[in-house]
Each structure stands twice: as structure tokens, then as C-alpha cells.
Design a protein around this motif. Structure first.
Motif, PDB file in Angstrom:
ATOM      1  N   GLU B  15     -17.888  -0.230  31.300  1.00  0.00           N
ATOM      2  CA  GLU B  15     -19.196   0.066  31.859  1.00  0.00           C
ATOM      3  C   GLU B  15     -19.217   1.470  32.469  1.00  0.00           C
ATOM      4  O   GLU B  15     -20.153   2.245  32.265  1.00  0.00           O
ATOM      5  N   ARG B  16     -18.145   1.799  33.209  1.00  0.00           N
ATOM      6  CA  ARG B  16     -18.087   3.127  33.829  1.00  0.00           C
ATOM      7  C   ARG B  16     -17.914   4.225  32.798  1.00  0.00           C
ATOM      8  O   ARG B  16     -18.441   5.331  32.948  1.00  0.00           O
ATOM      9  N   ALA B  17     -17.133   3.925  31.746  1.00  0.00           N
ATOM     10  CA  ALA B  17     -16.961   4.922  30.678  1.00  0.00           C
ATOM     11  C   ALA B  17     -18.303   5.197  30.002  1.00  0.00           C
ATOM     12  O   ALA B  17     -18.650   6.342  29.729  1.00  0.00           O
ATOM     13  N   ARG B  18     -19.059   4.140  29.752  1.00  0.00           N
ATOM     14  CA  ARG B  18     -20.390   4.292  29.127  1.00  0.00           C
ATOM     15  C   ARG B  18     -21.310   5.095  29.998  1.00  0.00           C
ATOM     16  O   ARG B  18     -22.170   5.831  29.522  1.00  0.00           O
ATOM     17  N   ALA B  19     -21.146   4.956  31.330  1.00  0.00           N
ATOM     18  CA  ALA B  19     -22.005   5.671  32.263  1.00  0.00           C
ATOM     19  C   ALA B  19     -21.574   7.131  32.409  1.00  0.00           C
ATOM     20  O   ALA B  19     -22.171   7.888  33.174  1.00  0.00           O
ATOM     21  N   GLU B  48     -16.682  -3.987  18.218  1.00  0.00           N
ATOM     22  CA  GLU B  48     -17.840  -4.830  17.994  1.00  0.00           C
ATOM     23  C   GLU B  48     -19.136  -4.036  18.207  1.00  0.00           C
ATOM     24  O   GLU B  48     -20.083  -4.167  17.461  1.00  0.00           O
ATOM     25  N   GLN B  49     -19.105  -3.197  19.258  1.00  0.00           N
ATOM     26  CA  GLN B  49     -20.313  -2.427  19.559  1.00  0.00           C
ATOM     27  C   GLN B  49     -20.521  -1.306  18.549  1.00  0.00           C
ATOM     28  O   GLN B  49     -21.638  -0.945  18.248  1.00  0.00           O
ATOM     29  N   ALA B  50     -19.404  -0.763  18.054  1.00  0.00           N
ATOM     30  CA  ALA B  50     -19.413   0.223  16.971  1.00  0.00           C
ATOM     31  C   ALA B  50     -20.614   1.151  16.994  1.00  0.00           C
ATOM     32  O   ALA B  50     -21.422   1.179  16.078  1.00  0.00           O
ATOM     33  N   ALA B  51     -20.739   1.890  18.070  1.00  0.00           N
ATOM     34  CA  ALA B  51     -21.810   2.877  18.146  1.00  0.00           C
ATOM     35  C   ALA B  51     -21.593   3.919  17.053  1.00  0.00           C
ATOM     36  O   ALA B  51     -20.467   4.197  16.665  1.00  0.00           O
ATOM     37  N   LEU B 140     -14.285   3.865  21.055  1.00  0.00           N
ATOM     38  CA  LEU B 140     -14.498   3.967  22.503  1.00  0.00           C
ATOM     39  C   LEU B 140     -15.255   5.251  22.852  1.00  0.00           C
ATOM     40  O   LEU B 140     -16.184   5.250  23.664  1.00  0.00           O
ATOM     41  N   LEU B 141     -14.863   6.364  22.222  1.00  0.00           N
ATOM     42  CA  LEU B 141     -15.548   7.636  22.470  1.00  0.00           C
ATOM     43  C   LEU B 141     -17.006   7.550  22.020  1.00  0.00           C
ATOM     44  O   LEU B 141     -17.911   8.084  22.681  1.00  0.00           O
ATOM     45  N   ALA B 142     -17.230   6.862  20.904  1.00  0.00           N
ATOM     46  CA  ALA B 142     -18.598   6.702  20.399  1.00  0.00           C
ATOM     47  C   ALA B 142     -19.438   5.909  21.401  1.00  0.00           C
ATOM     48  O   ALA B 142     -20.554   6.308  21.750  1.00  0.00           O
ATOM     49  N   VAL B 143     -18.876   4.814  21.880  1.00  0.00           N
ATOM     50  CA  VAL B 143     -19.583   3.977  22.856  1.00  0.00           C
ATOM     51  C   VAL B 143     -19.854   4.773  24.134  1.00  0.00           C
ATOM     52  O   VAL B 143     -20.854   4.572  24.813  1.00  0.00           O
ATOM     53  N   SER B 255     -23.755   7.269   6.423  1.00  0.00           N
ATOM     54  CA  SER B 255     -24.030   5.829   6.384  1.00  0.00           C
ATOM     55  C   SER B 255     -23.504   5.193   7.669  1.00  0.00           C
ATOM     56  O   SER B 255     -22.415   5.504   8.112  1.00  0.00           O
ATOM     57  N   PRO B 256     -24.316   4.300   8.270  1.00  0.00           N
ATOM     58  CA  PRO B 256     -23.914   3.740   9.561  1.00  0.00           C
ATOM     59  C   PRO B 256     -22.685   2.841   9.432  1.00  0.00           C
ATOM     60  O   PRO B 256     -22.501   2.169   8.421  1.00  0.00           O
ATOM     61  N   ARG B 257     -21.866   2.867  10.465  1.00  0.00           N
ATOM     62  CA  ARG B 257     -20.707   1.965  10.478  1.00  0.00           C
ATOM     63  C   ARG B 257     -21.155   0.607  10.991  1.00  0.00           C
ATOM     64  O   ARG B 257     -22.022   0.499  11.846  1.00  0.00           O
ATOM     65  N   HIS B 258     -20.571  -0.445  10.474  1.00  0.00           N
ATOM     66  CA  HIS B 258     -20.966  -1.787  10.871  1.00  0.00           C
ATOM     67  C   HIS B 258     -19.957  -2.416  11.810  1.00  0.00           C
ATOM     68  O   HIS B 258     -18.774  -2.416  11.537  1.00  0.00           O
TER      69      HIS B 258
END
Lengths: 138, 328
Positions: B15-19, B48-51, B140-143, B255-258
Motif C-alpha cells: 500500500e505504501r509503495a503504491r502511494a 495478480e494486479q499486473a499493472a 511491483l514497479l508497475a504497480v 499488448s496489455p499483460r494479463h
């Protein structure tokens, strides 16, 4: 080789205008041989050291001084560590440290000072112990 | 922070990394690299989130100038990508397990830029040019909001091609004098690169090296769309063209990653996820039954197969282990 064993992570740094790199490379090799992961940078501003320490998640910062700025640079790095809530990240200083540099460096909270001729085994043991205590490993 | 280091749950770290907290992001990477229970759970969560993020792989032999080129490219690419993450991999010592991570020495220009997050990783015995967990760290960096992730491999030879599976666009960086046309037509890393870059074009042999590469591409006929470019990082020549070519290919690759698993490999994926989780739980557990089992194994009083099956039984029986995993 165990590829998930946590390794001590150490940042070794000197100013980008200080071309005396033999000492810092000697220490880097000794720490590498002691199974640590050693990140090397030449900082432009003292504050950059803290940004890099943060991104690299290191346990100890080692700063080499072979010309000037021993006290002022260390104080700036300590202040930046405090500003970014990392004030317990230990700092080790090495190189040309004059007798009158020592009291202000100690006051700034420097964990250890090594001058030329210090046994490498002492340097390695110090970094290892600081890394363990920072990570909360007994 | 020392005290909270181990108290922070994977969910809180994420959560903190995302923020945008760089310290949380840095610690999450460490956990993933160490394969701790927290790290395994973080890895599963971010996959799973695969941003969606653009990814660029940079490979090539030691000393070809990969780090310096990336340093220059960051400057060219920052207007296009608001935040850039860089992972630089260096080899671990096969003798001590330690490592000297010296790539970001060349990237000092970006140390103070909050839009650039650079992390040095030690290969820790993983072959293939990257680390065991590089894919998870990219996710993780993407998220965490990086719009572009650049992965610099260890100095590679001919067959370290793993970065090709991890990144959309692959850059092969050669220095002048890499060899003749025979080297250029060999199978391996030159095949999986999208852009072939002859760096240090200020040195005498650059034209010849570029010609060998172009000849190789020509032999492949009309189906070949890859190009060889000359760049001098030192003189800042060819960088804009290279950045343009990278961006064009990133757009083609878009193409988006799934995050969701296809049906075909879901059983294998479950096996892999379970194995990682079990490994971390057993490594970190304080359960006396499992510690006793390990002691029996060390003493040779129990067959390895039986010990492993008994450990699985203990985990299955032990509700605490299950809740431990789901709580974090």
C-alpha cells in the motif's frame, strides 16, 4: 549457492570530484569477499547519498574522504537521513580523518571511523555487525 | 524504521509503495529477492494486479556501455514517461556470494530525480542475465506507478536471453570490434534483440561492426524489420534516434499483460505458487514439529521422501500456517 539467503547490503560512496578510488575499491572487494552486496556511487550532492541508500535498501553507509569535506558532508548526510526518517541507518567514515574532525563526526552520530592502515578484518567485522543490528538480527 | 522493518505486513508495504513511498518499495524488493514469506506473498499480489507498464531490456557484453547508455536514455525518455524504474543486475561472486553493484555509478545524473527509481540487484547465482525474481520486481514497479521499466542484464555472452521473456523491447548493446560476420550470424542473444546498438561510435571500428550486423539483418530478407544503429554515448550522438526507435517499438509491442492465468497453464502455475509459499513457510516457521523433522532429517533417522510428505501433512493440519499466509 543459496540464492535467497539475505545478504548484508552496503552503500560505499565518495564525492564525484574525488578521484582517489583505490581505498573505496579495496573496501568494496573486502566486503564482497565477506558475502555482502556492495552498491557503489560517486555522489554529486551529499543528499543524493540518502536517496540512493533508500532505493537500494542498504543497512550501512560507508563514506570515503581522501580530500576535504569530512565534517560538513557527513553532517549534511545525517541531516538528510533525519529528514527522511532514516536516522538509525548507521554511517561509517574512512580515509583522511584529522584528529580535529573526530569529535564533530562522533557528535553527528558516526558509528565508526577508519583511517589508513586499519586492518581490513576490523572494517569487515564492523560493517557486518552494523548490518545485523540494523536489520534486527541478533 | 529498524523496529518496524519486520513488523510491516506485505499488504501495508504494498500500500505504501503504491502511494509512492520509495522506502516501502525498496524494502518490498528486498523481501521479494530474499524469497521470504512476505516476499512470496508480495510477488503473488503484484503479479495478480499486473499493472500495465512499458518494459525495455538492455543487454550486451561487459563494458559495452550499457549503464552509461541507459543513463543517457533516461534523459531522452523522461519527457515521454512520467516515472521510470531501472533494474540493473550485476553478478554475484560464485566464491563468497557477495557482489559489487557498480552500474549506478554511471547513472549519478538521476540520483536526485524523484521520477527515477534505480535499484541494483545481485544475480545470486541465477543464470540467464537477470535475477530469479526479476519478473515480480518489474510487476511491483508497475504497480508502484512506473510507466517504463528498464532492465539492464549482467554483462552477457551469447546465450543469456531470459530478459527477452521479461521485456517488450530488447536492446543489444555492442562495442566496436565485437567480431566479424561469423559472430553476427550465430544463434543466441542477437536473435532476440529488437534493436542492435553499436555504442562507442566515436571509436575507429564502429562502422565495420555496424556493417557486420546490418549484413546479418540483410541475409534474413524482407521479413526482417530490426535495425542496427550507431550511438556514441560519450559524444551524445544518435541518442535521439535511438530513443525514437525504442518508443516506436514500445508502441507496436503495446499488448496489455494479463494478470489472470490462462486455463492451459493454471495447474503448473498453482504448483509453482504453492512450492514458493511452502518453501518460505518451512524456512521461517518456529513450529517445533517441523524443526524436529528437520533435525531428524539431519540425523539421518528418517528418509527424505517421508520427511517431505510429513512436512506437508504438518502444514495442512496446522491451521495457523494457513491463516498466517492469508492474514499477511
Amino acid at each position: 549457492m543459496h540464492d535467497t539467503l539475505p545478504r548484508p547490503r552496503v552503500l560505499l560512496t565518495k564525492s564525484f570530484i574525488d578521484s582517489h578510488d583505490r581505498a573505496i575499491e579495496t573496501i568494496a572487494l573486502a566486503l564482497r569477499d565477506a558475502a555482502m552486496e556492495v552498491v557503489l556511487i560517486d555522489y554529486e550532492q551529499p543528499e543524493d547519498v540518502v536517496t540512493v541508500a533508500l532505493q537500494e535498501d542498504v543497512d550501512v553507509i560507508g563514506i570515503s574522504f581522501m580530500s576535504g569535506g569530512q565534517v560538513e558532508t557527513t553532517q549534511k548526510i545525517v541531516a538528510e537521513l533525519e529528514r527522511r526518517n532514516l536516522s538509525d541507518l548507521p554511517i561509517v567514515v574512512g580515509g583522511i580523518i584529522r584528529p580535529f574532525d573526530e569529535p564533530p563526526l562522533r557528535e553527528a552520530g558516526v558509528a565508526n571511523i577508519f583511517r589508513g592502515g586499519a586492518p581490513l578484518s576490523d572494517v569487515v567485522a564492523t560493517f557486518a555487525a552494523l548490518s545485523r543490528s540494523y536489520r534486527g538480527i541478533a | 524504521m529498524t523496529g518496524t522493518r519486520h513488523l510491516m505486513t506485505p499488504a501495508a508495504l504494498l500500500e505504501r509503495a503504491r502511494a509512492g513511498d520509495p522506502l516501502a518499495l525498496a524494502r518490498a524488493i528486498t523481501e521479494i529477492e530474499n524469497g521470504s514469506l512476505a516476499g512470496v506473498e508480495l510477488g503473488l499480489a503484484v503479479q495478480e494486479q499486473a499493472a500495465r507498464t512499458a518494459t525495455l531490456g538492455v543487454t550486451g557484453p561487459p563494458g559495452a556501455g550499457k549503464s552509461s547508455l541507459i543513463n543517457a536514455l533516461i534523459g531522452e525518455l523522461l519527457p515521454r514517461f512520467a516515472r521510470i524504474g531501472v533494474l540493473t543486475v550485476d553478478p554475484s561472486s560464485p566464491v563468497s556470494g557477495g557482489a559489487v553493484l557498480g552500474d549506478r555509478v554511471r547513472m549519478a545524473a538521476h540520483s536526485a530525480n524523484p521520477c527515477v527509481f534505480i535499484r541494483s540487484l545481485a544475480a545470486r547465482g541465477h543464470l540467464g542475465g537477470v535475477t530469479r525474481t526479476t519478473r515480480k520486481v518489474i510487476d511491483l514497479l508497475a504497480v508502484s506507478g512506473m510507466e517504463l521499466v528498464i532492465v539492464e542484464t549482467v554483462g552477457t555472452g551469447q546465450s543469456e536471453v531470459e530478459v527477452a521473456d521479461l521485456t517488450d523491447v530488447k536492446l543489444m548493446v555492442c562495442a566496436p570490434g565485437m567480431g566479424d560476420e561469423m559472430q553476427a550470424i550465430k544463434a543466441g542473444v542477437l536473435e532476440v534483440a529488437d534493436l542492435l546498438v553499436v555504442n562507442k561510435a566515436d571509436l575507429p571500428d564502429a562502422d565495420r561492426t555496424a556493417d557486420f550486423l546490418r549484413a546479418m539483418l540483410m541475409h534474413r530478407g524482407d521479413a526482417e524489420h530490426r535495425i542496427a544503429l550507431k550511438v556514441s554515448t560519450l559524444r551524445r550522438e544518435g541518442l535521439t534516434e535511438l530513443a525514437g526507435a525504442i518508443c516506436a517499438r514500445l508502441e507496436q509491442a503495446g499488448s496489455p499483460r494479463h494478470g489472470a492465468l490462462g486455463t492451459g497453464n493454471s495447474q503448473a502455475a498453482l504448483a509453482r505458487d504453492t512450492a514458493e509459499l511452502v518453501m518460505a513457510i518451512i524456512s521461517e516457521t518456529a513450529d517445533p514439529a517441523i524443526i524436529g523433522l528437520a533435525a531428524d532429517l539431519a540425523g539421518g533417522t528418517i528418509p527424505r521422501r517421508d520427511a517431505a510428505r510429513m512436512a506437508i501433512g504438518l502444514l495442512a493440519r496446522d491451521a495457523e500456517c494457513t491463516s498466517l499466509a492469508s492474514d499477511k
